[in-house]
Design a protein around this motif. Structure first.
Motif, PDB file in Angstrom:
ATOM      1  N   GLY A   1       0.796  -1.224   0.000  1.00  0.00           N
ATOM      2  CA  GLY A   1       0.000   0.000   0.000  1.00  0.00           C
ATOM      3  C   GLY A   1       0.822   1.265   0.000  1.00  0.00           C
ATOM      4  N   GLN A   2       2.072   1.205   0.479  1.00  0.00           N
ATOM      5  CA  GLN A   2       2.895   2.410   0.549  1.00  0.00           C
ATOM      6  C   GLN A   2       3.742   2.632  -0.699  1.00  0.00           C
ATOM      7  OE1 GLN A   2       6.524   2.117   1.225  1.00  0.00           O
ATOM      8  NE2 GLN A   2       6.507  -0.122   1.158  1.00  0.00           N
ATOM      9  N   LEU A   3       3.610   1.739  -1.703  1.00  0.00           N
ATOM     10  CA  LEU A   3       4.379   1.886  -2.940  1.00  0.00           C
ATOM     11  C   LEU A   3       3.626   2.787  -3.910  1.00  0.00           C
ATOM     12  CD1 LEU A   3       5.556  -1.812  -3.452  1.00  0.00           C
ATOM     13  CD2 LEU A   3       6.808   0.077  -2.397  1.00  0.00           C
ATOM     14  N   THR A   4       4.324   3.737  -4.510  1.00  0.00           N
ATOM     15  CA  THR A   4       3.699   4.696  -5.424  1.00  0.00           C
ATOM     16  C   THR A   4       4.107   4.416  -6.864  1.00  0.00           C
ATOM     17  OG1 THR A   4       5.526   6.254  -5.135  1.00  0.00           O
ATOM     18  CG2 THR A   4       3.636   6.481  -3.649  1.00  0.00           C
TER      19      THR A   4
ATOM     20  N   SER B   1      -6.583   3.175 -13.297  1.00  0.00           N
ATOM     21  CA  SER B   1      -7.758   2.994 -12.447  1.00  0.00           C
ATOM     22  C   SER B   1      -8.014   1.521 -12.125  1.00  0.00           C
ATOM     23  CB  SER B   1      -8.982   3.619 -13.119  1.00  0.00           C
ATOM     24  OG  SER B   1     -10.145   3.387 -12.358  1.00  0.00           O
ATOM     25  N   PRO B   2      -7.932   0.581 -13.091  1.00  0.00           N
ATOM     26  CA  PRO B   2      -8.115  -0.846 -12.749  1.00  0.00           C
ATOM     27  C   PRO B   2      -7.088  -1.360 -11.744  1.00  0.00           C
ATOM     28  CG  PRO B   2      -8.316  -0.511 -15.122  1.00  0.00           C
ATOM     29  CD  PRO B   2      -7.822   0.777 -14.557  1.00  0.00           C
ATOM     30  N   VAL B   3      -5.852  -0.880 -11.854  1.00  0.00           N
ATOM     31  CA  VAL B   3      -4.819  -1.287 -10.894  1.00  0.00           C
ATOM     32  C   VAL B   3      -5.153  -0.762  -9.507  1.00  0.00           C
ATOM     33  CG1 VAL B   3      -2.396  -1.019 -10.241  1.00  0.00           C
ATOM     34  CG2 VAL B   3      -2.992  -1.495 -12.621  1.00  0.00           C
TER      35      VAL B   3
ATOM     36  N   ARG C   1      -5.755  -2.955  -6.109  1.00  0.00           N
ATOM     37  CA  ARG C   1      -4.921  -2.776  -4.920  1.00  0.00           C
ATOM     38  C   ARG C   1      -5.779  -2.630  -3.662  1.00  0.00           C
ATOM     39  NH1 ARG C   1       0.182  -0.813  -4.730  1.00  0.00           N
ATOM     40  NH2 ARG C   1      -0.419   0.910  -3.354  1.00  0.00           N
ATOM     41  N   LYS C   2      -6.950  -2.006  -3.807  1.00  0.00           N
ATOM     42  CA  LYS C   2      -7.823  -1.812  -2.653  1.00  0.00           C
ATOM     43  C   LYS C   2      -8.392  -3.133  -2.142  1.00  0.00           C
ATOM     44  CE  LYS C   2      -9.196   2.891  -3.934  1.00  0.00           C
ATOM     45  NZ  LYS C   2     -10.303   3.777  -4.393  1.00  0.00           N
ATOM     46  N   GLN C   3      -8.351  -4.166  -2.967  1.00  0.00           N
ATOM     47  CA  GLN C   3      -8.905  -5.460  -2.568  1.00  0.00           C
ATOM     48  C   GLN C   3      -7.851  -6.438  -2.042  1.00  0.00           C
ATOM     49  OE1 GLN C   3     -12.025  -7.062  -5.292  1.00  0.00           O
ATOM     50  NE2 GLN C   3     -11.543  -5.300  -6.581  1.00  0.00           N
ATOM     51  N   ILE C   4      -6.579  -6.012  -2.023  1.00  0.00           N
ATOM     52  CA  ILE C   4      -5.512  -6.912  -1.532  1.00  0.00           C
ATOM     53  C   ILE C   4      -5.698  -7.194  -0.043  1.00  0.00           C
ATOM     54  CG2 ILE C   4      -3.035  -7.132  -1.105  1.00  0.00           C
ATOM     55  CD1 ILE C   4      -2.554  -5.585  -3.690  1.00  0.00           C
TER      56      ILE C   4
ATOM     57  N   SER D   1      -0.488  -9.262 -17.642  1.00  0.00           N
ATOM     58  CA  SER D   1      -1.774  -8.622 -17.932  1.00  0.00           C
ATOM     59  C   SER D   1      -2.630  -8.462 -16.682  1.00  0.00           C
ATOM     60  CB  SER D   1      -2.547  -9.434 -18.976  1.00  0.00           C
ATOM     61  OG  SER D   1      -1.840  -9.503 -20.202  1.00  0.00           O
ATOM     62  N   THR D   2      -2.180  -9.005 -15.556  1.00  0.00           N
ATOM     63  CA  THR D   2      -2.927  -8.869 -14.308  1.00  0.00           C
ATOM     64  C   THR D   2      -2.547  -7.551 -13.627  1.00  0.00           C
ATOM     65  OG1 THR D   2      -1.254 -10.073 -13.022  1.00  0.00           O
ATOM     66  CG2 THR D   2      -3.039 -11.360 -14.015  1.00  0.00           C
ATOM     67  N   PRO D   3      -3.488  -6.917 -12.940  1.00  0.00           N
ATOM     68  CA  PRO D   3      -3.210  -5.579 -12.366  1.00  0.00           C
ATOM     69  C   PRO D   3      -2.101  -5.577 -11.319  1.00  0.00           C
ATOM     70  CG  PRO D   3      -5.578  -6.018 -12.432  1.00  0.00           C
ATOM     71  CD  PRO D   3      -4.896  -7.309 -12.752  1.00  0.00           C
ATOM     72  N   CYS D   4      -2.115  -6.553 -10.403  1.00  0.00           N
ATOM     73  CA  CYS D   4      -1.155  -6.564  -9.295  1.00  0.00           C
ATOM     74  C   CYS D   4      -0.633  -7.980  -9.094  1.00  0.00           C
ATOM     75  CB  CYS D   4      -1.808  -6.082  -8.000  1.00  0.00           C
ATOM     76  SG  CYS D   4      -2.617  -4.476  -8.114  1.00  0.00           S
TER      77      CYS D   4
END
Length: 450
Positions: A297-300, A306-308, A312-315, A416-419
């Motif tokens: 969460g602290q990585l910028t 927007s999809p990424v 990330r909010k669901q990790i 191709s996956t967001p995270c």
């Protein structure tokens, strides 16, 4: 030891006097843990049996407390499995995981039995020692020609390593073939101890799993590919029985057992995380300084889409990685599933080498096994440099959050996956490097037109 509260009951003081390990913070937490246990045992009448077990360290009865809904016990801000907490407190302060424990046969309420009550008697459990890996025998340079196999020969075991790729390479889109597979329950289970007896199957839900053709999933396991002219070496190996024409290359545990890199699509974000602790968490929160947590969460990333951001909010709580007894286990703590591609795991289970396995919330998977890798490495030496070099790809596995990839998905490759994360296992890679260095250069001619 200074007490956290103004009054500490005598029974708590006596039990704490047998505590292993030191440290002010640990002492305060240990006092809370003991007080919590004493309070529970007063209701069940097991307090005398606990004190007898700890002071005599001999045969005693089970010391039982009620099992919670999720099997864990919370003491202050920490939550863990009760038998692990009290085995760590009174026997092994360096204990990391329940995978390191095995209940004695006499224990009628052992944690793995999943009864309504669980035994926390620390002397009803024994610690499983990490197996010592046998050294890999590599022919000395002047004997290499006698053991070399023609470079055009490819064994079934090493052939499974084809079609692997590195992020951003041309093969990502053209040559990578990933299968999404339903994991048999014997391989995918809840994060409970899976020794004695094997775990009860937790069938995945039908809408969360896609299965591959059986002809692909049930590919044959790697056969014994030791060359006919390679001598049968007695085990266990010592410096007395190693043939003179061989050099023994021993596995050495490194300071950092793995390196973890985080990616968003095909872009790496932030620095690699070097894991020194055998138990670590990869989550979506923001602590930048904890050596047991890799907080994404602290990585910028200025190019984050927007999809990424949504992914990330669901990790959330993410993944718990455990490296114990030479095995790597992944536990899904996130509210969303994670997806794992591990060639070592796929080879063990007879799946296609590029199979992607979905791990639902609360389940875990054995991702890597040092002993199995050691066997493959020993077998591959006789087939030459190229066969050994291919095993480097087995020392890396990939895990994506929330979104999967493979033949049954619109996303055909992990980039191709967001995270997602890539985990490199340093011990096997360094062992492989030593073997390759001993073997010398490959017997291949490389020219400007090759």
């Amino acid at each position: 030891m200074s007490s956290l509260l103004p009054f500490t009951p005598p029974i708590v003081k006596r039990l704490l006097s047998w505590k292993r390990g030191n440290g002010d913070e640990e002492d305060k937490w240990a006092e809370k843990a003991v007080k919590s246990l004493v309070k529970k045992l007063k209701k069940t009448g097991g307090l005398d049996e606990l004190e007898k077990a700890i002071t005599s360290q001999g045969p005693t009865l089970c010391v039982k407390i009620p099992r919670s809904l999720d099997g864990r016990l919370q003491v202050s801000h920490r939550k863990g499995l009760p038998h692990v907490i009290y085995c760590r407190l009174w026997r092994w302060p360096d204990l990391q995981s329940h995978h390191e424990l095995r209940a004695l046969d006499c224990c009628e309420f052992a944690f793995h039995l999943k009864r309504d009550e669980v035994c926390v008697n620390p002397f009803h459990y024994q610690r499983i020692e990490t197996p010592v890996l046998p050294p890999v025998l590599v022919p000395r340079p002047h004997n290499l020609d006698h053991f070399a196999i023609k470079s055009e020969f490819k064994s079934p075991g090493n052939n499974l390593l084809e079609n692997q790729y590195s992020p951003g390479s041309q093969s990502d889109t053209n040559n990578n073939f990933s299968m999404s597979v339903e994991s048999p329950p014997s391989y995918l289970s809840s994060p409970e101890p899976h020794s004695q007896p094997p775990p009860t199957a937790q069938p995945p839900t039908a809408d969360s799993i896609t299965s591959s053709p059986q002809s692909v999933i049930h590919s044959p396991m790697t056969p014994d590919i030791r060359p006919p002219n390679s001598p049968a070496v007695p085990h266990p190996l010592t410096h007395h029985n190693i043939p003179a024409e061989f050099q023994a290359i021993q596995f050495v545990e490194p300071k950092f057992w793995c390196d973890i890199s985080y990616y968003e699509l095909n872009n790496r974000v932030g620095e690699a995380f070097h894991a020194s602790e055998s138990s670590l968490w990869i989550d979506g929160f923001t602590d930048p300084s904890n050596n047991r947590r890799f907080c994404l969460g602290q990585l910028t990333n200025i190019n984050r889409t927007s999809p990424v951001e949504k992914c990330r909010k669901q990790i959330g709580k993410g993944i718990h990685l455990q490296y114990v007894q030479g095995e790597v286990h992944a536990v899904c703590l996130s509210d969303s599933s994670i997806f794992v591609q591990s060639q070592n795991c796929n080879q063990r289970n007879g799946w296609h080498p590029n199979t992607v396995c979905k791990i639902p919330t609360g389940c875990h998977l054995n991702i890597f096994n040092n002993t199995e890798f050691a066997n493959l490495l020993s077998q591959s030496v006789g087939h030459g440099f190229e066969a050994v070099y291919q095993l480097a790809r087995m020392c890396t596995f990939r895990i994506s959050f929330v979104k999967g990839w493979g033949a049954e998905y619109s996303r055909q490759d992990v980039t191709s996956t967001p995270c997602w994360i890539e985990v490199k296992l340093n011990g096997p890679l360094q062992w492989l490097d030593k073997v390759l260095s001993q073997m010398g250069a490959p017997n291949l001619t490389c020219g400007s037109v090759s």
